[in-house]
Design a protein around this motif. Sequence first.
Motif, mmCIF file in Angstrom:
data_model
loop_
_atom_site.group_PDB
_atom_site.id
_atom_site.type_symbol
_atom_site.label_atom_id
_atom_site.label_comp_id
_atom_site.label_asym_id
_atom_site.label_seq_id
_atom_site.Cartn_x
_atom_site.Cartn_y
_atom_site.Cartn_z
ATOM 1 N N PHE A 140 46.198 -95.828 -49.684
ATOM 2 C CA PHE A 140 45.057 -96.038 -49.048
ATOM 3 C C PHE A 140 45.078 -95.313 -47.546
ATOM 4 N N LEU A 141 46.556 -95.637 -47.160
ATOM 5 C CA LEU A 141 46.744 -94.783 -45.655
ATOM 6 C C LEU A 141 46.440 -93.282 -45.837
ATOM 7 N N LEU A 142 46.985 -92.914 -46.910
ATOM 8 C CA LEU A 142 46.517 -91.139 -47.115
ATOM 9 C C LEU A 142 45.216 -90.927 -47.142
ATOM 10 N N LEU A 143 44.561 -91.644 -48.177
ATOM 11 C CA LEU A 143 43.181 -91.685 -48.554
ATOM 12 C C LEU A 143 42.409 -91.488 -47.130
ATOM 13 N N PHE A 144 42.599 -92.575 -46.281
ATOM 14 C CA PHE A 144 41.974 -92.516 -44.788
ATOM 15 C C PHE A 144 42.113 -91.726 -43.989
ATOM 16 N N ALA A 145 43.450 -90.908 -44.041
ATOM 17 C CA ALA A 145 43.789 -89.900 -43.356
ATOM 18 C C ALA A 145 42.993 -88.513 -43.952
ATOM 19 N N VAL A 146 42.860 -88.499 -45.073
ATOM 20 C CA VAL A 146 42.120 -87.191 -45.626
ATOM 21 C C VAL A 146 40.739 -87.560 -45.133
ATOM 22 N N LEU A 147 40.054 -88.659 -45.270
ATOM 23 C CA LEU A 147 38.826 -88.855 -44.843
ATOM 24 C C LEU A 147 38.741 -88.610 -43.360
ATOM 25 N N LEU A 148 39.644 -89.069 -42.613
ATOM 26 C CA LEU A 148 39.488 -88.618 -41.160
ATOM 27 C C LEU A 148 39.569 -87.283 -40.771
ATOM 28 N N ILE A 177 54.267 -99.309 -41.731
ATOM 29 C CA ILE A 177 55.530 -99.531 -41.183
ATOM 30 C C ILE A 177 56.136 -101.031 -41.171
ATOM 31 N N SER A 178 55.238 -102.023 -41.076
ATOM 32 C CA SER A 178 55.639 -103.398 -41.401
ATOM 33 C C SER A 178 56.297 -103.627 -42.730
ATOM 34 N N LEU A 179 55.739 -103.215 -43.505
ATOM 35 C CA LEU A 179 56.091 -103.229 -44.932
ATOM 36 C C LEU A 179 57.734 -102.368 -45.058
ATOM 37 N N PHE A 180 57.700 -101.216 -44.392
ATOM 38 C CA PHE A 180 58.870 -100.452 -44.550
ATOM 39 C C PHE A 180 59.892 -101.313 -43.800
ATOM 40 N N ILE A 181 59.711 -101.521 -42.844
ATOM 41 C CA ILE A 181 60.670 -102.597 -41.959
ATOM 42 C C ILE A 181 61.286 -103.570 -42.931
ATOM 43 N N LEU A 182 60.381 -104.299 -43.474
ATOM 44 C CA LEU A 182 60.643 -105.528 -44.400
ATOM 45 C C LEU A 182 61.734 -105.064 -45.471
ATOM 46 N N ARG A 183 61.069 -103.815 -46.325
ATOM 47 C CA ARG A 183 61.983 -103.303 -47.260
ATOM 48 C C ARG A 183 63.440 -102.747 -46.671
ATOM 49 N N LYS A 191 58.338 -107.784 -57.741
ATOM 50 C CA LYS A 191 57.469 -106.708 -58.015
ATOM 51 C C LYS A 191 56.440 -106.572 -56.884
ATOM 52 N N LEU A 192 55.978 -107.559 -56.137
ATOM 53 C CA LEU A 192 55.259 -107.466 -55.061
ATOM 54 C C LEU A 192 55.758 -106.582 -53.834
ATOM 55 N N VAL A 193 56.842 -106.616 -53.650
ATOM 56 C CA VAL A 193 57.604 -105.758 -52.511
ATOM 57 C C VAL A 193 57.877 -104.300 -53.103
ATOM 58 N N LYS A 194 57.829 -104.127 -54.334
ATOM 59 C CA LYS A 194 58.096 -102.542 -54.974
ATOM 60 C C LYS A 194 56.650 -102.094 -54.848
ATOM 61 N N ILE A 195 55.512 -102.931 -55.414
ATOM 62 C CA ILE A 195 54.295 -102.227 -55.558
ATOM 63 C C ILE A 195 53.361 -102.115 -54.317
ATOM 64 N N LEU A 196 53.312 -103.273 -53.553
ATOM 65 C CA LEU A 196 52.662 -103.386 -52.443
ATOM 66 C C LEU A 196 52.352 -102.159 -51.324
ATOM 67 N N PRO A 197 53.696 -101.711 -50.849
ATOM 68 C CA PRO A 197 53.902 -100.773 -49.984
ATOM 69 C C PRO A 197 53.276 -99.364 -50.593
ATOM 70 N N HIS A 198 53.272 -99.099 -51.954
ATOM 71 C CA HIS A 198 52.823 -97.824 -52.518
ATOM 72 C C HIS A 198 51.280 -97.764 -52.582
ATOM 73 N N LEU A 199 50.779 -99.272 -52.575
ATOM 74 C CA LEU A 199 49.531 -99.020 -52.763
ATOM 75 C C LEU A 199 48.848 -99.105 -51.159
ATOM 76 N N VAL A 200 49.563 -99.522 -50.088
ATOM 77 C CA VAL A 200 49.026 -99.436 -48.788
ATOM 78 C C VAL A 200 49.171 -97.916 -48.443
ATOM 79 N N ASP A 201 50.169 -97.348 -48.895
ATOM 80 C CA ASP A 201 50.393 -96.104 -48.490
ATOM 81 C C ASP A 201 49.352 -95.201 -49.015
#
Length: 129
Positions: A50-58, A18-24, A38-48
């Motif tokens: 992992f967010l979904l991966l951890f959601a599935v693990l949970l 959400i922090s990266l979303f607000i920044l973007r 490049k970092l602004v375009k790629i990092l949020p997708h990488l974070v998301d």
Amino acid sequence: MDYLLVKHLHVGMAYLSISLFILRSALSVTESALLQHKLVKILPHLVDTFLLLFAVLLMITIKQYPFVDAWLTAKLIALLFYIGIGTIAIKRGKTAVIRLWASIIAVLIFTYILGVAKTHQVLSWLAVI
């Protein structure tokens, strides 16, 4: 994998997301060239990712799943709306005003998702009133 570790990683990724979303969103509304960095375009997708991966693990760890457990169904549906509105906020909104309103709505949807996650209730924050 340890439940508390996965939970904290998921929550951490959610706050980073959400922090990266607000920044973007801010960069999009102000039409800043930094939005194309490049970092602004790629990092949020990488974070998301992992967010979904951890959601599935949970989900696997707590044995609760969308379309079985109402609160997870609500989170999933709200997530789809968040993603759709988020694309308007970041790139599909034709004017800065449209992108600003889409950003605000997306943050409100995220707040709803956070409330559902905290309360395990479809009513989100209203469930604690």
